[in-house]
Design an enzyme around this catalytic site. Structure first.
Site, mmCIF file in Angstrom:
data_model
loop_
_atom_site.group_PDB
_atom_site.id
_atom_site.type_symbol
_atom_site.label_atom_id
_atom_site.label_comp_id
_atom_site.label_asym_id
_atom_site.label_seq_id
_atom_site.Cartn_x
_atom_site.Cartn_y
_atom_site.Cartn_z
ATOM 1 N N PHE A 34 0.818 -1.208 0.000
ATOM 2 C CA PHE A 34 0.000 0.000 0.000
ATOM 3 C C PHE A 34 0.856 1.264 0.000
ATOM 4 O O PHE A 34 0.471 2.283 -0.539
ATOM 5 C CB PHE A 34 -0.912 -0.014 1.237
ATOM 6 C CG PHE A 34 -1.893 1.110 1.287
ATOM 7 C CD1 PHE A 34 -2.865 1.252 0.300
ATOM 8 C CD2 PHE A 34 -1.859 2.048 2.307
ATOM 9 C CE1 PHE A 34 -3.790 2.287 0.330
ATOM 10 C CE2 PHE A 34 -2.778 3.085 2.364
ATOM 11 C CZ PHE A 34 -3.743 3.198 1.369
ATOM 12 N N HIS A 122 -7.596 -5.627 10.149
ATOM 13 C CA HIS A 122 -8.133 -4.549 9.325
ATOM 14 C C HIS A 122 -9.332 -4.975 8.490
ATOM 15 O O HIS A 122 -9.713 -4.282 7.550
ATOM 16 C CB HIS A 122 -7.029 -3.976 8.426
ATOM 17 C CG HIS A 122 -5.933 -3.325 9.198
ATOM 18 N ND1 HIS A 122 -4.642 -3.178 8.704
ATOM 19 C CD2 HIS A 122 -5.901 -2.793 10.446
ATOM 20 C CE1 HIS A 122 -3.885 -2.578 9.620
ATOM 21 N NE2 HIS A 122 -4.628 -2.342 10.671
ATOM 22 N N CYS A 130 -24.702 -3.834 4.520
ATOM 23 C CA CYS A 130 -25.522 -2.630 4.372
ATOM 24 C C CYS A 130 -25.466 -1.828 5.660
ATOM 25 O O CYS A 130 -25.662 -2.370 6.750
ATOM 26 C CB CYS A 130 -26.960 -3.010 4.045
ATOM 27 S SG CYS A 130 -28.088 -1.585 4.065
ATOM 28 N N CYS A 153 -32.482 -2.340 0.242
ATOM 29 C CA CYS A 153 -33.236 -1.411 1.083
ATOM 30 C C CYS A 153 -32.851 0.044 0.805
ATOM 31 O O CYS A 153 -33.452 0.974 1.343
ATOM 32 C CB CYS A 153 -33.027 -1.723 2.565
ATOM 33 S SG CYS A 153 -31.457 -1.117 3.244
ATOM 34 N N THR A 191 6.213 -6.955 7.550
ATOM 35 C CA THR A 191 5.736 -5.684 8.088
ATOM 36 C C THR A 191 6.905 -4.906 8.680
ATOM 37 O O THR A 191 7.785 -5.489 9.310
ATOM 38 C CB THR A 191 4.647 -5.882 9.162
ATOM 39 O OG1 THR A 191 4.352 -4.619 9.763
ATOM 40 C CG2 THR A 191 5.077 -6.857 10.235
ATOM 41 N N ASN A 214 11.624 -9.732 7.340
ATOM 42 C CA ASN A 214 11.189 -8.564 6.572
ATOM 43 C C ASN A 214 12.335 -8.116 5.681
ATOM 44 O O ASN A 214 13.502 -8.240 6.057
ATOM 45 C CB ASN A 214 10.772 -7.425 7.521
ATOM 46 C CG ASN A 214 9.979 -6.347 6.806
ATOM 47 O OD1 ASN A 214 9.004 -6.636 6.116
ATOM 48 N ND2 ASN A 214 10.402 -5.105 6.954
ATOM 49 N N ILE A 232 9.311 -13.059 2.799
ATOM 50 C CA ILE A 232 8.729 -14.024 3.710
ATOM 51 C C ILE A 232 8.395 -15.355 3.028
ATOM 52 O O ILE A 232 8.629 -16.434 3.576
ATOM 53 C CB ILE A 232 7.476 -13.426 4.407
ATOM 54 C CG1 ILE A 232 6.828 -14.419 5.363
ATOM 55 C CG2 ILE A 232 6.466 -12.922 3.408
ATOM 56 C CD1 ILE A 232 7.537 -14.591 6.652
#
Length: 241
Positions: A34, A122, A130, A153, A191, A214, A232
Site C-alpha cells: 500500500f 483490518h 448494508c 433497502c 511488516t 522482513n 517471507i
C-alpha cells in the site's frame, strides 16, 4: 549455522507459534504494498490525493463514489493466489504448531491457502454489509456495482475493512493480544512495524523466540532472537515440517 537452519530449529522445538503479518506477506502474490511509491504517485496523479486520505473514513463519507472507484481499482485483487508463505503457515496450523495467524491484510489469502484461525485486524474485502439493515454481501456484489453499491433497502453497502480514522475491532484485538501473550514463539513477517495500533501488539509478547522476517529493518530488530532480511515466502518455503 545459517539463519534458515536457526529458524528451522525454532519451529521444530515450538508447539505454540503465532504469526503476525503485514503487507509484505502478500506482495509475492502480486498485491502491491500500500505504501509503495508507485501506488502513492499513481494516486496523486489520478485522484489528487494520497492513499491514506482516499481510504479514510472522512473521504468515504464526503466522496463516497470516488472512494469506491479508488477502492475497487487499488485495493481489490480478486485473482491473487496464495504464495509459499500462506501455504506454509496453513501447513504449520494443520500440524498443530501454529495457533493463530494475525494479519493486517484484507485480501483473504490466508483462508484461501487453508488457514482456519485467522484474525484480520483490518477486516476483509470479502465481507460487506448494508449500513442501514446490516444485510451481508460478497465481493462480487461490490465489483459488479456501478458507482456506489446499494442494498435492496437503499442503504450503502460498505466493505468490512477498517479505514483510516476508524478503530480496530476490539474483539479481534483482544483475541490477538491473548494469542501473542501466550505464545512460545512469535514470527513476524512482511511488516515494518510502524503502523499503530497493530505494531504495538509485539509489546505483549513475553515468550522465548521472537523472529522477524522482513526485507528491510524494523524498530524491533534489536529485541529479536532471529532477524531475516528477505522475502517471507522465499524464507518460509525452505522450512520443512
Amino acid at each position: 549455522m545459517s539463519k534458515i537452519n536457526q529458524l528451522q530449529e525454532i519451529i521444530d522445538s515450538s508447539d505454540n507459534i503465532v504469526f503476525f503479518g503485514g503487507a509484505g506477506v502478500s506482495t509475492e502474490s502480486g498485491i502491491p504494498d500500500f505504501r509503495s511509491e508507485s501506488g502513492i504517485f499513481k494516486s496523486l496523479e489520478k485522484y489528487g490525493d494520497t492513499p491514506e486520505n482516499l481510504v479514510s473514513h472522512s473521504y468515504y463519507m464526503s466522496n463516497t463514489e470516488e472512494f469506491f472507484e479508488y477502492y475497487k481499482e487499488n485495493l481489490i485483487f480478486k485473482d491473487a493466489k496464495p504464495n509459499p508463505a500462506h501455504l506454509k503457515l496453513a501447513e504449520l496450523e494443520k500440524r498443530g504448531k501454529l495457533k493463530a495467524v494475525i494479519t493486517q491484510n484484507i485480501d483473504g489469502l490466508h483462508q484461501k491457502a487453508g488457514s482456519e484461525n485467522v484474525l484480520e485486524l483490518h477486516g476483509s474485502i470479502h465481507r460487506n454489509y448494508c449500513q442501514i439493515c446490516g444485510k451481508e454481501y460478497d465481493l462480487n456484489y461490490i465489483l459488479e456495482s456501478n458507482g456506489i453499491p446499494r442494498c435492496e433497502c437503499g442503504g450503502i453497502v460498505k466493505p468490512d475493512v477498517v479505514l483510516y480514522e476508524e478503530p480496530l475491532n476490539n474483539s479481534i484485538l483482544s483475541f490477538s493480544i491473548d494469542y501473542i501473550q501466550n505464545a512460545e514463539t512469535l514470527i513476524i513477517g512482511g511488516t515494518s512495524l510502524v503502523v499503530y495500533p497493530a505494531a504495538g501488539l509485539i509489546n505483549y509478547f513475553n515468550g522465548e523466540n521472537l523472529v522477524l522476517i522482513n526485507k528491510s529493518e524494523t524498530p524491533y530488530d534489536d529485541a529479536a532472537s532471529l532477524v531475516i532480511n528477505d522475502a517471507i515466502g522465499e524464507t518460509l518455503s525452505q522450512i520443512k515440517i
